[in-house]
Design an enzyme around this catalytic site. Structure first.
Site, mmCIF file in Angstrom:
data_model
loop_
_atom_site.group_PDB
_atom_site.id
_atom_site.type_symbol
_atom_site.label_atom_id
_atom_site.label_comp_id
_atom_site.label_asym_id
_atom_site.label_seq_id
_atom_site.Cartn_x
_atom_site.Cartn_y
_atom_site.Cartn_z
ATOM 1 N N LYS A 79 4.093 -4.124 1.570
ATOM 2 C CA LYS A 79 4.602 -3.801 0.231
ATOM 3 C C LYS A 79 4.201 -2.373 -0.135
ATOM 4 O O LYS A 79 3.065 -1.952 0.113
ATOM 5 C CB LYS A 79 4.036 -4.812 -0.771
ATOM 6 C CG LYS A 79 4.563 -4.685 -2.186
ATOM 7 C CD LYS A 79 3.981 -5.795 -3.057
ATOM 8 C CE LYS A 79 4.476 -5.737 -4.486
ATOM 9 N NZ LYS A 79 3.927 -6.846 -5.315
ATOM 10 N N SER A 153 7.602 -8.855 -7.533
ATOM 11 C CA SER A 153 7.718 -7.467 -7.136
ATOM 12 C C SER A 153 7.682 -7.258 -5.623
ATOM 13 O O SER A 153 7.947 -6.145 -5.144
ATOM 14 C CB SER A 153 6.592 -6.650 -7.795
ATOM 15 O OG SER A 153 5.319 -7.127 -7.436
ATOM 16 N N SER A 177 4.831 -12.607 -7.976
ATOM 17 C CA SER A 177 5.410 -11.533 -7.166
ATOM 18 C C SER A 177 5.460 -11.822 -5.673
ATOM 19 O O SER A 177 6.206 -11.168 -4.947
ATOM 20 C CB SER A 177 4.647 -10.225 -7.405
ATOM 21 O OG SER A 177 4.880 -9.755 -8.710
#
Length: 506
Positions: A79, A153, A177
């Site tokens: 990420k 996210s 997320s």
């Protein structure tokens, strides 16, 4: 079996036996990213040259008869917020563009175990809602439907793993997320217990907020891969790398017997009613575990779930968005971020009036957000932090009293949402928020898809959230559906064992 279809266990076994080369495995995944990424915009920073060098080094170790780690030759993605040496961690902010010199501690552990980093993946700006778009990298697209988002996210991670461009991902979770994108895209994940894994070495947000902390965690297409990866990410329990004392080592899910577990489940938290397919998936999972010998009980949650959501919003909005605005200074700002940050500017004296007006207009969820997502004084923040502790103690007492080992419930209120509906459907994330407030481990295992006859059964409503839910549910047949599994603090082994039992591949 092709390279991009293999699991970590299969890849490591073949690379270790010289049946495959790590370079061939990595090259296959690079080719897959090149094939799908223009359509997805999931991998936003590519580290392909370094990945091929790392793969060659793994192959040299194998040829020399040296031992290799539990992730040897496994291609992984990271990420964007996590530091990877030589890359920036912008979290979608145009001014945060300086590359970092060192790897994040978890990235370092993964590399030491033989993982090969292919690149970094997209996020929403500031990582504060469930739609993957920002002014630095643009919008990511769902791998099964271009009109929908892969979530957030950790949305870029979920998209590229689902598309078989990566075998394993490192994401993080402060409000679903990890879990929401996994449910949207049809993969699996686990959010560890709060403070299980180190949280330094990344570009954060909401600095100083300690009542709830995000947790890093793995994402994969195989539950077994999650277990292997979490063991690596956790590091050595006896070392001194953890900032906080961890009261329990990471258990082994293979030592958990499903027939010895007592499982509580609910289909609806009373705050946001899930889609028919999601309710059905939860019921089916409960039935499957009962058939496996577990004691399964339908329950009503022990606390007012509206209160749980209020606590979540209250903690996150306590500074009125000031830290987020500091981070954004000088940057282009996504329109959805502007919409969310506007809440911090609304005077306290007008909030009761606006809440009443929204309620009269049928905007129940927006009215709730108006009242709870507001700046707090130091005294008010201390009080809400105390309420979080009280809520955690209440749930733990309830689980102990009833001898529940596991909570089974939906992961989100709807399947993958359409672009532009991320803010409108914040209420649908209540199921994810609960376990961030509680700080306990929770995973999502994808078990099925939306059926042709179960897209939507919602009554007509003026509520913006309900309208957006209907918009999402229309045309959702065939989209993935996940089930959420939570356990008491530090029992990631129990979560993973139940997820393995529910996994379609098990």
């Amino acid at each position: 079996m092709t390279y991009i279809d293999s699991t970590i266990r299969e890849t490591v076994a073949n690379v270790s036996a010289s049946t495959w080369t790590a370079r061939d495995v990595v090259t296959a995944h690079i080719d897959r990213i090149d094939e799908v990424n223009d359509g997805l915009n999931a991998v936003v920073i590519k580290c392909f040259d370094q990945a091929l060098e790392d793969a060659a080094r793994i192959d040299q170790q194998v040829a020399a008869g040296e031992s290799v780690g539990p992730l040897a030759g496994a291609p992984v993605t990271i990420k964007e917020c996590f530091h990877v040496a030589g890359t920036a961690s912008t979290i979608g902010i145009t001014t945060l563009n300086q590359p970092h010199r060192r790897d994040n501690p978890i990235v370092q552990r993964m590399r030491e175990a033989g993982a090969i980093v292919l690149g970094k993946t997209n996020i929403p700006q500031l990582m504060i809602w469930h739609e993957c778009v920002n002014p630095v990298y643009g919008r990511s697209v769902h791998p099964g439907d271009r009109e929908r988002t892969p979530g957030g996210s950790s949305g870029g991670e979920a998209a590229i793993i689902a598309a078989k461009g990566s075998m394993l991902g490192l994401g993080s979770d402060l409000g679903g997320s990890l879990r929401v994108p996994s449910h949207f895209c049809g993969i699996h994940t686990i959010k560890p217990t709060e403070r299980r894994l180190p949280i330094h070495g990344c570009q954060g947000n909401m600095h100083g907020m300690e009542s709830m902390l995000f947790q890093p965690g793995p994402m994969a297409r195989s539950v077994d891969d999650l277990a292997i990866a979490l063991r690596v990410m956790n590091g050595n329990y006896d070392d001194a790398q953890h900032v906080c004392d961890i009261p329990a080592p990471l258990g082994d899910p293979e030592e958990i017997a499903i027939e010895n577990l007592k499982i509580a489940y609910f289909e609806d938290d009373g705050y946001f009613t899930p889609s028919p397919a999601i309710r059905r998936a939860t019921r089916n999972a409960a039935d499957q575990l009962a058939s496996a010998g577990a004691a399964v009980e339908s329950v009503k949650p022990p606390a007012d779930m509206q209160k749980m959501v209020d606590l979540y919003y209250g903690v996150l909005a306590a500074d009125g968005g000031k830290d987020l605005r500091r981070l954004l200074k000088g940057s282009k700002v996504d329109p959805s971020v502007k919409e969310l940050l506007m809440l911090g500017y609304i005077p306290r004296w007008s909030r009761w009036m606006l809440k009443g007006l929204l309620s009269c207009l049928g905007q129940r969820h927006q009215a709730s957000l108006m009242q709870t997502a507001k700046p707090l004084s130091a005294d008010e923040y201390w009080q809400i932090s105390h309420q979080v502790k009280v809520m955690r103690a209440k749930w733990d007492k309830w689980m102990m009293k009833n001898q529940f080992d596991v909570i089974l419930c939906p992961p989100f209120g709807v399947p993958a949402i359409k672009h532009g509906d991320g803010v409108s459907l914040l209420a649908a994330a209540s199921y994810a928020f609960h376990f961030n407030v509680l700080g306990i481990p929770a995973g999502v295992v994808t078990t099925s898809v939306v059926g042709e006859e179960e897209e939507s059964d919602r009554a007509t409503s003026r509520d913006k959230s309900v309208t957006a839910a209907v918009n999402t549910e229309q045309g959702s047949a065939g989209l993935p559906v996940g089930v959420q599994v939570a356990a008491r603090a530090w029992r990631e082994d129990v979560v993973l064992a139940v997820m393995q039992a529910l996994s379609p591949a098990s």
